[in-house]
Write a protein that holds these residues in place. Structure first.
Motif, PDB file in Angstrom:
ATOM      1  N   GLY B 370       0.817  -1.211   0.000  1.00  0.00           N
ATOM      2  CA  GLY B 370       0.000   0.000   0.000  1.00  0.00           C
ATOM      3  C   GLY B 370       0.846   1.254   0.000  1.00  0.00           C
ATOM      4  O   GLY B 370       0.491   2.257  -0.612  1.00  0.00           O
ATOM      5  N   ARG B 371       1.981   1.213   0.695  1.00  0.00           N
ATOM      6  CA  ARG B 371       2.839   2.399   0.716  1.00  0.00           C
ATOM      7  C   ARG B 371       3.819   2.408  -0.433  1.00  0.00           C
ATOM      8  O   ARG B 371       4.202   3.459  -0.927  1.00  0.00           O
ATOM      9  CB  ARG B 371       3.618   2.438   2.031  1.00  0.00           C
ATOM     10  N   GLN B 372       4.227   1.195  -0.858  1.00  0.00           N
ATOM     11  CA  GLN B 372       5.259   1.146  -1.899  1.00  0.00           C
ATOM     12  C   GLN B 372       4.698   1.421  -3.283  1.00  0.00           C
ATOM     13  O   GLN B 372       5.347   2.030  -4.118  1.00  0.00           O
ATOM     14  CB  GLN B 372       5.955  -0.219  -1.867  1.00  0.00           C
ATOM     15  N   MET B 373       3.500   0.942  -3.562  1.00  0.00           N
ATOM     16  CA  MET B 373       2.890   1.174  -4.878  1.00  0.00           C
ATOM     17  C   MET B 373       1.514   1.804  -4.669  1.00  0.00           C
ATOM     18  O   MET B 373       0.496   1.173  -4.961  1.00  0.00           O
ATOM     19  CB  MET B 373       2.759  -0.152  -5.641  1.00  0.00           C
ATOM     20  N   PRO B 374       1.455   3.045  -4.178  1.00  0.00           N
ATOM     21  CA  PRO B 374       0.149   3.597  -3.763  1.00  0.00           C
ATOM     22  C   PRO B 374      -0.879   3.658  -4.891  1.00  0.00           C
ATOM     23  O   PRO B 374      -2.050   3.340  -4.665  1.00  0.00           O
ATOM     24  CB  PRO B 374       0.506   5.003  -3.260  1.00  0.00           C
ATOM     25  N   PHE B 375      -0.448   4.042  -6.089  1.00  0.00           N
ATOM     26  CA  PHE B 375      -1.441   4.213  -7.161  1.00  0.00           C
ATOM     27  C   PHE B 375      -2.008   2.880  -7.624  1.00  0.00           C
ATOM     28  O   PHE B 375      -3.200   2.743  -7.879  1.00  0.00           O
ATOM     29  CB  PHE B 375      -0.823   4.968  -8.343  1.00  0.00           C
ATOM     30  N   THR B 376      -1.143   1.874  -7.720  1.00  0.00           N
ATOM     31  CA  THR B 376      -1.620   0.561  -8.145  1.00  0.00           C
ATOM     32  C   THR B 376      -2.579  -0.014  -7.108  1.00  0.00           C
ATOM     33  O   THR B 376      -3.640  -0.549  -7.450  1.00  0.00           O
ATOM     34  CB  THR B 376      -0.426  -0.397  -8.324  1.00  0.00           C
ATOM     35  N   MET B 377      -2.184   0.118  -5.829  1.00  0.00           N
ATOM     36  CA  MET B 377      -3.033  -0.462  -4.788  1.00  0.00           C
ATOM     37  C   MET B 377      -4.363   0.281  -4.683  1.00  0.00           C
ATOM     38  O   MET B 377      -5.406  -0.325  -4.458  1.00  0.00           O
ATOM     39  CB  MET B 377      -2.309  -0.412  -3.436  1.00  0.00           C
ATOM     40  N   ALA B 378      -4.312   1.617  -4.876  1.00  0.00           N
ATOM     41  CA  ALA B 378      -5.562   2.380  -4.851  1.00  0.00           C
ATOM     42  C   ALA B 378      -6.487   1.876  -5.956  1.00  0.00           C
ATOM     43  O   ALA B 378      -7.701   1.774  -5.775  1.00  0.00           O
ATOM     44  CB  ALA B 378      -5.274   3.859  -5.028  1.00  0.00           C
ATOM     45  N   ALA B 379      -5.900   1.530  -7.098  1.00  0.00           N
ATOM     46  CA  ALA B 379      -6.717   1.010  -8.201  1.00  0.00           C
ATOM     47  C   ALA B 379      -7.340  -0.320  -7.805  1.00  0.00           C
ATOM     48  O   ALA B 379      -8.504  -0.590  -8.117  1.00  0.00           O
ATOM     49  CB  ALA B 379      -5.861   0.850  -9.444  1.00  0.00           C
ATOM     50  N   ILE B 380      -6.571  -1.175  -7.110  1.00  0.00           N
ATOM     51  CA  ILE B 380      -7.138  -2.471  -6.692  1.00  0.00           C
ATOM     52  C   ILE B 380      -8.269  -2.230  -5.704  1.00  0.00           C
ATOM     53  O   ILE B 380      -9.321  -2.881  -5.763  1.00  0.00           O
ATOM     54  CB  ILE B 380      -6.045  -3.382  -6.089  1.00  0.00           C
ATOM     55  N   VAL B 381      -8.099  -1.251  -4.812  1.00  0.00           N
ATOM     56  CA  VAL B 381      -9.165  -0.952  -3.859  1.00  0.00           C
ATOM     57  C   VAL B 381     -10.413  -0.486  -4.616  1.00  0.00           C
ATOM     58  O   VAL B 381     -11.527  -0.967  -4.364  1.00  0.00           O
ATOM     59  CB  VAL B 381      -8.706   0.126  -2.852  1.00  0.00           C
ATOM     60  N   ALA B 382     -10.209   0.440  -5.576  1.00  0.00           N
ATOM     61  CA  ALA B 382     -11.367   0.954  -6.317  1.00  0.00           C
ATOM     62  C   ALA B 382     -12.049  -0.169  -7.094  1.00  0.00           C
ATOM     63  O   ALA B 382     -13.277  -0.305  -7.065  1.00  0.00           O
ATOM     64  CB  ALA B 382     -10.914   2.058  -7.268  1.00  0.00           C
ATOM     65  N   GLY B 383     -11.245  -1.005  -7.765  1.00  0.00           N
ATOM     66  CA  GLY B 383     -11.814  -2.126  -8.516  1.00  0.00           C
ATOM     67  C   GLY B 383     -12.527  -3.092  -7.591  1.00  0.00           C
ATOM     68  O   GLY B 383     -13.598  -3.606  -7.907  1.00  0.00           O
ATOM     69  N   PRO B 447      12.274  -2.383  -1.004  1.00  0.00           N
ATOM     70  CA  PRO B 447      10.915  -1.910  -1.271  1.00  0.00           C
ATOM     71  C   PRO B 447      10.653  -1.776  -2.768  1.00  0.00           C
ATOM     72  O   PRO B 447      11.534  -1.362  -3.527  1.00  0.00           O
ATOM     73  CB  PRO B 447      10.866  -0.555  -0.565  1.00  0.00           C
ATOM     74  N   ALA B 448       9.434  -2.150  -3.193  1.00  0.00           N
ATOM     75  CA  ALA B 448       9.090  -2.087  -4.614  1.00  0.00           C
ATOM     76  C   ALA B 448       8.794  -0.646  -4.990  1.00  0.00           C
ATOM     77  O   ALA B 448       8.357   0.154  -4.171  1.00  0.00           O
ATOM     78  CB  ALA B 448       7.868  -2.953  -4.871  1.00  0.00           C
ATOM     79  N   LYS B 449       9.075  -0.312  -6.258  1.00  0.00           N
ATOM     80  CA  LYS B 449       8.758   1.031  -6.740  1.00  0.00           C
ATOM     81  C   LYS B 449       7.351   1.039  -7.348  1.00  0.00           C
ATOM     82  O   LYS B 449       6.801   0.003  -7.671  1.00  0.00           O
ATOM     83  CB  LYS B 449       9.776   1.442  -7.797  1.00  0.00           C
ATOM     84  N   GLU B 450       6.796   2.238  -7.485  1.00  0.00           N
ATOM     85  CA  GLU B 450       5.494   2.375  -8.137  1.00  0.00           C
ATOM     86  C   GLU B 450       5.581   1.859  -9.573  1.00  0.00           C
ATOM     87  O   GLU B 450       6.641   1.898 -10.205  1.00  0.00           O
ATOM     88  CB  GLU B 450       5.078   3.857  -8.108  1.00  0.00           C
ATOM     89  N   ALA B 451       4.467   1.350 -10.079  1.00  0.00           N
ATOM     90  CA  ALA B 451       4.440   0.801 -11.430  1.00  0.00           C
ATOM     91  C   ALA B 451       4.716   1.901 -12.458  1.00  0.00           C
ATOM     92  O   ALA B 451       4.445   3.071 -12.204  1.00  0.00           O
ATOM     93  CB  ALA B 451       3.082   0.185 -11.698  1.00  0.00           C
ATOM     94  N   PRO B 452       5.299   1.538 -13.616  1.00  0.00           N
ATOM     95  CA  PRO B 452       5.567   2.546 -14.651  1.00  0.00           C
ATOM     96  C   PRO B 452       4.271   3.110 -15.229  1.00  0.00           C
ATOM     97  O   PRO B 452       3.202   2.517 -15.099  1.00  0.00           O
ATOM     98  CB  PRO B 452       6.354   1.777 -15.705  1.00  0.00           C
ATOM     99  N   LEU B 453       4.404   4.259 -15.909  1.00  0.00           N
ATOM    100  CA  LEU B 453       3.222   4.933 -16.465  1.00  0.00           C
ATOM    101  C   LEU B 453       2.477   4.082 -17.471  1.00  0.00           C
ATOM    102  O   LEU B 453       1.258   4.157 -17.585  1.00  0.00           O
ATOM    103  CB  LEU B 453       3.654   6.242 -17.140  1.00  0.00           C
ATOM    104  N   ALA B 454       3.225   3.252 -18.214  1.00  0.00           N
ATOM    105  CA  ALA B 454       2.571   2.401 -19.211  1.00  0.00           C
ATOM    106  C   ALA B 454       1.498   1.540 -18.567  1.00  0.00           C
ATOM    107  O   ALA B 454       0.529   1.144 -19.207  1.00  0.00           O
ATOM    108  CB  ALA B 454       3.601   1.521 -19.900  1.00  0.00           C
ATOM    109  N   PHE B 455       1.683   1.232 -17.269  1.00  0.00           N
ATOM    110  CA  PHE B 455       0.639   0.498 -16.546  1.00  0.00           C
ATOM    111  C   PHE B 455      -0.392   1.441 -15.954  1.00  0.00           C
ATOM    112  O   PHE B 455      -1.588   1.217 -16.038  1.00  0.00           O
ATOM    113  CB  PHE B 455       1.262  -0.321 -15.412  1.00  0.00           C
TER     114      PHE B 455
END
Lengths: 119, 492
Positions: B370-383, B447-455
């Motif tokens: 949740g902290r390492q990839m906030p945008f991706t995880m937020a998307a999983i929460v929304a989905g 720690p993992a980085k946020e996913a690239p923009l292509a994702f």
């Protein structure tokens, strides 16, 4: 009696279909399963081809003096289905080759055991 | 040019697939595939507009008119489905190159795009054609390419999953072929419109009963209705991430389309629901499917498995809506087709992003993400919220219409069970949220980085659509309603 002998082509279809499905379900060998699938599909080909037969009709080629022709459409349809079945067999066997490389076996049970260990 | 749009939509991807071989460089092929898919999307938008205004388009292949020639018939339902398919394939393809760089070896990447285009061709062909044998051919085109796409997964279990799917899928397709043969035997035609006219005369024969039974079993194998869903979870879990996102958003939808098309337009609803007990059978199987698959989803360790089982459950909802048999029920199913494509597309793409950064989608590797990839995880929460059916998301809209439709029909227990089924979704979505936000990351791991923009771009496009169509439902409801009306023969 007419239902048994008069419809013999359908009996052949049904028997072949059951043999094919049985092999697919009961056999653990991946290649044999694909052979079973082939028998199953072949029964459908026979079914289609026998549909096109018209009593007393000849082959659908234009000749003088012949009035009644068998229906050629089912033959054409089944040519397409044969191509599809060929492609399925080729793809299936290709996957089996790669399964053999990856698992070292083409027996369903052994593959399941190896998979369960990984989980 | 414009009159040829129905054919072009199928032909462009078909012709583009072999051309990929000449481009050779994966990045070029990716751009090319994206353009082709985008083009197909534009065509489907144009077709949908045309169909909504002026009714069904009939396109005669090679100028041979039906019932002898093969015709493409685009009505509201077909146009709606092709819009879903092309929109999802285009969005998913944006992330494709980045994702497969990590999952598929360089020398196989071109083949991925070729197979992808063939799968797209097959799916579009199924929804546009007006000829039942053509349906079988396109079904096999899409299935064969799908088997190969699944086998591209890097885990060896992908091969085993692809093989199982091949066996099940071929049996299903052959059953449909048998059904088509039996119908041809009784009516002598393969044209859908013609069949709809000729079938009622011979409907009370054992041959047509058998044809219907073969068709239903065959198509249920394809759409993974419980208890014929066994191929689906592994196929989705071990296929490359992009393939999973594409299949989850389109393939089962097309099978549901086939079911609707055959039962409503060809066999006719009174035959399917009154003469034969399809309604009872499907309500029971649909609801049992919802509960069994949701329960299974709760206990999975692999997050792709969780959402794959959840897909089986969602198919259950679609089938319940379908079997209500009223306009409202059918509309709920069509809405859910559209909405479920949006949710699962977003969720599986987000899982693809996790796979890209961490190389695993086991639940345990989600710890602290949740902290390492906030945008991706937020998307999983929304989905996930959308999957549960929280208001302001598309999931709520389709659940609402489904519940309303069953209450309208006097099926109170069904409505209650549908709502209960949603509770399971809360449990399995919560497990992922808990791991991502409330557990500490494994010590000593980088720690993992946020996913690239292509994702992030395609993921958030879909999440945005999830919320947008949850608030502004005009487009989806209008089209679904119009399609349901024309299927039941009610003029809008």
């Amino acid at each position: 009696m007419t239902t048994v002998l008069g419809l013999y082509n359908y009996w052949i279809v049904v028997v072949l279909m059951m043999i094919g499905l049985y092999i697919v379900i009961a056999n653990g060998n991946l290649v044999k399963k694909i052979i079973g699938l082939n028998i199953f599909q072949t029964s459908v080909f026979i079914f289609y081809i026998s549909l096109g037969k018209v009593d007393g009709g000849t082959a659908p080629i234009l000749v003088e003096g012949v009035e009644l022709y068998s229906n050629p459409l089912t033959h054409v349809l089944i040519l397409t289905a044969i191509v599809v079945s060929l492609a399925t067999t080729a793809l299936g066997l290709a996957i089996v080759v790669r399964i053999k490389e990856a698992y070292g076996s083409i027996e369903e049970e052994e593959i399941q055991i190896k998979d369960n260990k990984e989980c | 040019m414009l009159t040829h749009l129905p054919a072009l939509q199928v032909l462009i991807p078909l012709m583009a697939a072999p051309l990929c071989l000449f481009l050779r460089r994966p990045h070029l092929v990716w751009m090319f595939t994206l353009i082709v898919s985008g083009l197909a999307f534009l065509i489907s938008v144009a077709l949908l507009q045309q169909v909504m205004v002026s009714g069904p388009i009939i396109y005669e292949m090679g100028g041979w008119s039906g019932p002898w020639g093969i015709e493409y018939r685009i009505d509201r339902l077909s146009a709606f489905l092709s819009l879903i398919i092309t929109a999802m394939s285009t969005v998913v393809l944006i992330a494709a190159q980045t994702s497969i760089d990590k999952e598929i070896p360089k020398n196989r990447q071109i083949y991925f795009y070729i197979l992808f285009l063939f799968a797209l061709t097959g799916l579009l062909g199924i929804v546009s054609t007006g000829d039942v044998f053509n349906v079988f051919v396109f079904l096999e085109i899409s299935s064969l390419s799908t088997y190969a796409l699944i086998a591209l997964g890097k885990d060896r279990r992908a091969l085993w999953a692809a093989y199982q799917y091949l066996i099940m899928g071929t049996i299903g397709a052959t059953f449909i072929l048998i059904s088509i043969g039996l119908m041809y035997q009784m009516t002598g035609t393969l044209n859908m419109a013609d069949l709809a006219v000729l079938l009622p005369e011979v409907a009370q024969t054992r041959t047509i009963f058998a044809a219907f039974a073969f068709f239903v079993v065959g198509v249920c194998l394809k759409l993974a209705l419980f208890p014929l869903h066994l191929w689906l979870p592994n196929a989705y879990a071990y296929a490359p991430s992009i393939v999973t996102a594409f299949l989850a958003a389109t393939a089962t939808k097309v099978a549901v389309y086939l079911l609707i098309r055959f039962t409503y337009s060809i066999f006719g609803i009174s035959f399917s629901f009154t003469t034969l007990p399809l309604q009872t059978l499907f309500v029971v199987l649909g609801l049992v499917g919802v509960f069994v698959a949701s329960t299974a989803a709760v206990y999975q360790k692999n997050v792709k498995h969780v959402f794959a089982y959840s897909s089986v459950a969602q198919v259950g909802y679609m089938i319940v809506g379908f079997s209500i048999g009223t306009t409202a029920g059918l509309m709920a199913t069509l809405l859910h087709l559209f909405n479920h494509a949006l949710m699962k597309g977003a969720l599986f793409l987000a899982l693809g992003a996790v796979m890209y950064r961490i190389g695993s989608v086991q639940l345990s590797s989600f710890n602290g993400l949740g902290r390492q990839m906030p945008f991706t995880m937020a998307a999983i929460v929304a989905g996930g919220l959308s999957l549960i059916g929280v208001p302001l998301t598309v999931g709520f809209v389709s659940k609402w219409y489904l519940v309303m439709a069953s209450i309208e029909n006097g099926w109170w227990p069904v409505a209650v069970l549908i709502l209960l089924g949603s509770l399971f979704a809360i449990v399995y979505v919560w497990r992922i949220i808990e791991a991502a936000y409330f557990k500490d990351p494994v010590a000593g791991k980088e720690p993992a980085k946020e996913a690239p923009l292509a994702f992030l771009i395609p993921i958030w496009l879909l999440v945005g659509a999830n919320i947008y169509f949850g608030i502004d439902t005009r487009l989806s409801i209008q089209v679904a309603q119009a399609a349901a009306h024309s299927l039941l023969g009610i003029s809008p």
